[in-house]
Design a protein around this motif. Structure first.
Motif, PDB file in Angstrom:
ATOM      1  N   VAL A   1      67.334  23.462  49.978  1.00 48.01           N
ATOM      2  CA  VAL A   1      68.916  23.356  49.999  1.00 48.01           C
ATOM      3  C   VAL A   1      69.262  22.872  48.485  1.00 48.01           C
ATOM      4  N   THR A   2      70.254  23.665  47.950  1.00 50.26           N
ATOM      5  CA  THR A   2      70.795  23.467  46.639  1.00 50.26           C
ATOM      6  C   THR A   2      72.123  22.697  46.607  1.00 50.26           C
ATOM      7  N   ALA A   3      73.004  22.736  47.652  1.00 53.05           N
ATOM      8  CA  ALA A   3      74.133  21.987  47.655  1.00 53.05           C
ATOM      9  C   ALA A   3      74.567  21.720  49.131  1.00 53.05           C
ATOM     10  N   VAL A   4      75.242  20.825  49.435  1.00 58.89           N
ATOM     11  CA  VAL A   4      75.991  20.616  50.721  1.00 58.89           C
ATOM     12  C   VAL A   4      77.283  19.906  50.248  1.00 58.89           C
TER      13      VAL A   4
ATOM     14  N   LEU B   1      81.824  21.812  56.632  1.00 61.25           N
ATOM     15  CA  LEU B   1      80.579  21.454  55.785  1.00 61.25           C
ATOM     16  C   LEU B   1      79.682  22.554  55.519  1.00 61.25           C
ATOM     17  N   VAL B   2      79.461  23.130  54.311  1.00 64.82           N
ATOM     18  CA  VAL B   2      78.457  24.125  54.151  1.00 64.82           C
ATOM     19  C   VAL B   2      77.370  23.873  53.415  1.00 64.82           C
ATOM     20  N   VAL B   3      76.296  24.571  53.474  1.00 64.66           N
ATOM     21  CA  VAL B   3      74.840  24.357  53.041  1.00 64.66           C
ATOM     22  C   VAL B   3      74.709  25.769  52.328  1.00 64.66           C
ATOM     23  N   GLN B   4      74.384  25.378  50.724  1.00 68.27           N
ATOM     24  CA  GLN B   4      73.924  26.533  49.780  1.00 68.27           C
ATOM     25  C   GLN B   4      72.390  26.371  49.745  1.00 68.27           C
ATOM     26  N   THR B   5      71.794  27.503  49.717  1.00 69.82           N
ATOM     27  CA  THR B   5      70.578  27.485  49.586  1.00 69.82           C
ATOM     28  C   THR B   5      70.021  27.936  48.193  1.00 69.82           C
ATOM     29  N   GLY B   6      68.893  27.972  47.885  1.00 66.12           N
ATOM     30  CA  GLY B   6      68.383  28.323  46.271  1.00 66.12           C
ATOM     31  C   GLY B   6      68.380  29.952  46.553  1.00 66.12           C
ATOM     32  N   GLN B   7      68.385  30.626  47.749  1.00 62.96           N
ATOM     33  CA  GLN B   7      68.165  32.175  47.597  1.00 62.96           C
ATOM     34  C   GLN B   7      69.521  32.637  47.174  1.00 62.96           C
ATOM     35  N   ARG B   8      69.358  33.704  46.416  1.00 63.57           N
ATOM     36  CA  ARG B   8      70.511  34.376  45.848  1.00 63.57           C
ATOM     37  C   ARG B   8      70.790  35.496  46.618  1.00 63.57           C
ATOM     38  N   ARG B   9      71.880  36.117  46.877  1.00 63.08           N
ATOM     39  CA  ARG B   9      72.377  37.233  47.349  1.00 63.08           C
ATOM     40  C   ARG B   9      73.689  37.714  46.640  1.00 63.08           C
ATOM     41  N   ALA B  10      73.631  38.792  45.885  1.00 67.28           N
ATOM     42  CA  ALA B  10      74.758  39.275  45.152  1.00 67.28           C
ATOM     43  C   ALA B  10      74.904  38.598  43.893  1.00 67.28           C
ATOM     44  N   GLY B  11      74.024  37.715  43.311  1.00 62.15           N
ATOM     45  CA  GLY B  11      74.163  37.046  42.129  1.00 62.15           C
ATOM     46  C   GLY B  11      74.587  35.735  42.500  1.00 62.15           C
ATOM     47  N   ARG B  12      74.951  35.158  43.526  1.00 59.57           N
ATOM     48  CA  ARG B  12      75.593  34.133  44.038  1.00 59.57           C
ATOM     49  C   ARG B  12      74.623  33.462  45.024  1.00 59.57           C
ATOM     50  N   PRO B  13      74.538  31.969  44.966  1.00 65.81           N
ATOM     51  CA  PRO B  13      73.798  31.235  45.981  1.00 65.81           C
ATOM     52  C   PRO B  13      74.230  31.652  47.448  1.00 65.81           C
ATOM     53  N   GLU B  14      73.158  31.972  48.197  1.00 65.92           N
ATOM     54  CA  GLU B  14      73.648  32.248  49.668  1.00 65.92           C
ATOM     55  C   GLU B  14      74.210  30.806  50.418  1.00 65.92           C
ATOM     56  N   THR B  15      75.241  31.239  50.977  1.00 65.82           N
ATOM     57  CA  THR B  15      75.871  30.070  51.931  1.00 65.82           C
ATOM     58  C   THR B  15      75.501  30.480  53.403  1.00 65.82           C
ATOM     59  N   LEU B  16      74.991  29.527  54.021  1.00 63.30           N
ATOM     60  CA  LEU B  16      74.983  29.684  55.464  1.00 63.30           C
ATOM     61  C   LEU B  16      76.117  29.327  56.351  1.00 63.30           C
ATOM     62  N   ARG B  17      76.076  29.673  57.580  1.00 67.87           N
ATOM     63  CA  ARG B  17      77.318  29.446  58.466  1.00 67.87           C
ATOM     64  C   ARG B  17      77.541  27.898  58.503  1.00 67.87           C
ATOM     65  N   PRO B  18      79.006  27.709  58.469  1.00 71.12           N
ATOM     66  CA  PRO B  18      79.380  26.163  58.462  1.00 71.12           C
ATOM     67  C   PRO B  18      78.471  25.293  59.253  1.00 71.12           C
ATOM     68  N   LEU B  19      77.891  24.074  58.822  1.00 71.75           N
ATOM     69  CA  LEU B  19      77.345  23.276  59.858  1.00 71.75           C
ATOM     70  C   LEU B  19      78.199  22.369  60.743  1.00 71.75           C
ATOM     71  N   LEU B  20      79.365  21.876  60.107  1.00 72.15           N
ATOM     72  CA  LEU B  20      80.384  21.369  60.758  1.00 72.15           C
ATOM     73  C   LEU B  20      81.700  21.907  60.556  1.00 72.15           C
ATOM     74  N   THR B  21      82.782  21.827  61.413  1.00 72.53           N
ATOM     75  CA  THR B  21      84.030  22.203  61.167  1.00 72.53           C
ATOM     76  C   THR B  21      85.026  21.236  61.808  1.00 72.53           C
ATOM     77  N   THR B  22      86.296  21.146  61.495  1.00 67.58           N
ATOM     78  CA  THR B  22      87.166  20.301  62.124  1.00 67.58           C
ATOM     79  C   THR B  22      87.760  20.864  63.158  1.00 67.58           C
ATOM     80  N   ALA B  23      87.215  22.278  63.487  1.00 63.91           N
ATOM     81  CA  ALA B  23      87.912  22.650  64.843  1.00 63.91           C
ATOM     82  C   ALA B  23      86.706  23.123  65.732  1.00 63.91           C
ATOM     83  N   ASN B  24      85.631  22.363  65.496  1.00 65.95           N
ATOM     84  CA  ASN B  24      84.461  22.678  66.558  1.00 65.95           C
ATOM     85  C   ASN B  24      84.449  21.668  67.665  1.00 65.95           C
ATOM     86  N   ALA B  25      83.687  21.593  68.887  1.00 68.52           N
ATOM     87  CA  ALA B  25      83.557  20.903  69.722  1.00 68.52           C
ATOM     88  C   ALA B  25      83.392  19.465  69.653  1.00 68.52           C
ATOM     89  N   ASP B  26      82.707  19.032  68.457  1.00 63.87           N
ATOM     90  CA  ASP B  26      82.486  17.625  68.180  1.00 63.87           C
ATOM     91  C   ASP B  26      83.466  17.084  67.308  1.00 63.87           C
TER      92      ASP B  26
END
Length: 186
Positions: free
Chosen positions: A114-117, A138-163
């Motif tokens: 994980v590079t950034a949360v 809330l998103v997580v960026q990993t150290g892996q690169r895709r198209a020159g930018r850090p890869e961002t995974l699907r959002p961990l949490l959102t203000t519109a999810n069931a929680d």
């Protein structure tokens, strides 16, 4: 007769509120927030359907239809499993890393990957449906690169999810807690 569980001197403030769950042991996987009311409601409806199916299983057995009873029992067990998995969904953290649990998937990242949360303003899915609304994620960026930018995974949490639907303070508190875990253990 004294009833210790009904003592008036106990403080139920943290149990009834939206306060994050306490964590003392960093080695165990913990969810740093409580499941939201929409998630609990969905699981309760699934368990209600399962109870009807299990009652139908009993009726089928008494009527002598073994095949119908097995089908109802199978679907009842399927609904119970889905309800338990629905309650397990969410973000879990420990000293090993961060884990996102969904209905059909589990993604685990070690903290050194994980590079950034961080929290971002973006369109988010409304209760997991295809419809999107403007919200925070809330998103997580990993150290892996895709198209020159850090890869961002699907959002961990959102203000519109069931929680967190309708609970922006709980979202802020959970996002801050996960960001603190990331800052401490990365």
């Amino acid at each position: 007769m004294p009833l210790p569980f009904m003592a008036a001197d106990r403080d139920f403030g943290d149990l009834a509120g939206d306060a994050p769950l306490p964590y003392a042991d960093h080695d165990h996987w913990r969810r740093p927030y409580r499941p939201g009311p929409w998630r609990v409601l969905g699981a309760a409806v699934e368990l209600l359907i399962a109870s009807y199916l299990l009652f139908a299983t009993l009726i089928m057995l008494m009527a002598g239809s073994l095949t119908g009873a097995l089908v109802c029992l199978l679907f009842g067990a399927l609904f119970i499993t889905a309800a338990l998995r629905l309650l397990r969904c969410g973000v879990w953290v420990s000293a090993q890393g961060i884990r996102q649990v969904g209905m059909l998937y589990t993604t685990t990242l070690k903290w050194d990957q994980v590079t950034a949360v961080h929290t971002v303003q973006q369109p988010v899915r409304y209760l997991g449906l295809p419809r999107t609304v403007q919200g925070q994620a809330l998103v997580v960026q990993t150290g892996q690169r895709r198209a020159g930018r850090p890869e961002t995974l699907r959002p961990l949490l959102t203000t519109a999810n069931a929680d967190f639907l309708g609970r922006p303070e709980a979202f802020d508190r959970a996002a801050d807690t996960i960001e603190a875990w990331a800052a401490e253990l990365r």
